[in-house]
Write an enzyme that holds these catalytic residues in place. Sequence first.
Site, PDB file in Angstrom:
ATOM      1  CG  HIS A 150      -2.060  -0.987   1.093  1.00  0.00           C
ATOM      2  ND1 HIS A 150      -3.021  -0.931   0.111  1.00  0.00           N
ATOM      3  CD2 HIS A 150      -2.360  -2.081   1.834  1.00  0.00           C
ATOM      4  CE1 HIS A 150      -3.864  -1.936   0.246  1.00  0.00           C
ATOM      5  NE2 HIS A 150      -3.483  -2.662   1.278  1.00  0.00           N
TER       6      HIS A 150
ATOM      7  CG  HIS B 278      -3.150  -6.990   8.959  1.00  0.00           C
ATOM      8  ND1 HIS B 278      -4.067  -5.955   8.850  1.00  0.00           N
ATOM      9  CD2 HIS B 278      -2.081  -6.600   8.218  1.00  0.00           C
ATOM     10  CE1 HIS B 278      -3.592  -5.022   8.066  1.00  0.00           C
ATOM     11  NE2 HIS B 278      -2.382  -5.389   7.666  1.00  0.00           N
TER      12      HIS B 278
HETATM   13 FE   FE2 Z   1       0.115  -5.129   3.011  1.00  0.00          FE
END
Ligand code: FE2
Length: 264
Positions: free
Chosen positions: A68, A177
């Site tokens: 990102h 995550h």
């Molecule tokens: Fe990522």
Amino acid sequence: MNVLFIGDIVGSVGRMAVKKVLPSLKSKYNPHIIIANGENAAAGRGITAQIVKELLDAGVHGITMGNHTWDNKDIFEWIDEQPRIVRPANYSEEAPGQGVALIKANGKELAIVNLQGRTFLPPIDCPFRKADELLDSLRSKTKCILVDFHAEATSEKIAMGWYLDGRASLVVGTHTHVQTNDDSILPGGTAFLTDVGMVGSKEGVLGMERTAVIHKFKTQLPVRFVVDEGDWHFHAVLAEIDDFTGTAKRIQKIRLTETDWLML
Ligand code: FE2
């Protein structure tokens, strides 16, 4: 030296959690250098100059990125002037920014390297060959090296850990995550964790509001994801590194919920 690496910070909830948790972690673990993955720090996508400042003011010394990186277009205006941020080193030679940085804090020095995986992510240069290219010359400057391998597949991250064993002090995975339970020191002295986990809402899906994500899975229709505002959780990893050899002596996962933090 003690190095604290904070997993993907997701949106304003994640940033708030970092600011709340860091003072107690600093007094408990005495980290000399604190690095965080910031690629989701701006509303879940990318980072801004203001947020970089916010994280540095909160005590973070260096920031790593990932897929990102370019989501906030203003990054093209400032990334070349910000020495404390690294984007994946295996992006095009023409991409702005840097993939390696030397971070100095509290009398210690740590090189940070950001790489991005290629499995289930856009095609880019080989992270393994790029690591070879970078680490050989880096090790003549410092033995203390952290690699954030931002990748989707656990297998690719584990392969990178083995590939860099004995050449980096700490190899951590980010992007998925969810903190994995495989923290270890590999035979060559590299501390490794497949994924550090995230900092942000624990009531959403990977930090994003869950209703929209469930709707997307059910319908396959385009949906706008927003950062979830629920109670947070905080994931990080702490490594103790021998300053002279760069070998890791200890690795420890850190996982705190908002409730845990209130009781600290
Ligand atoms: Fe990522």
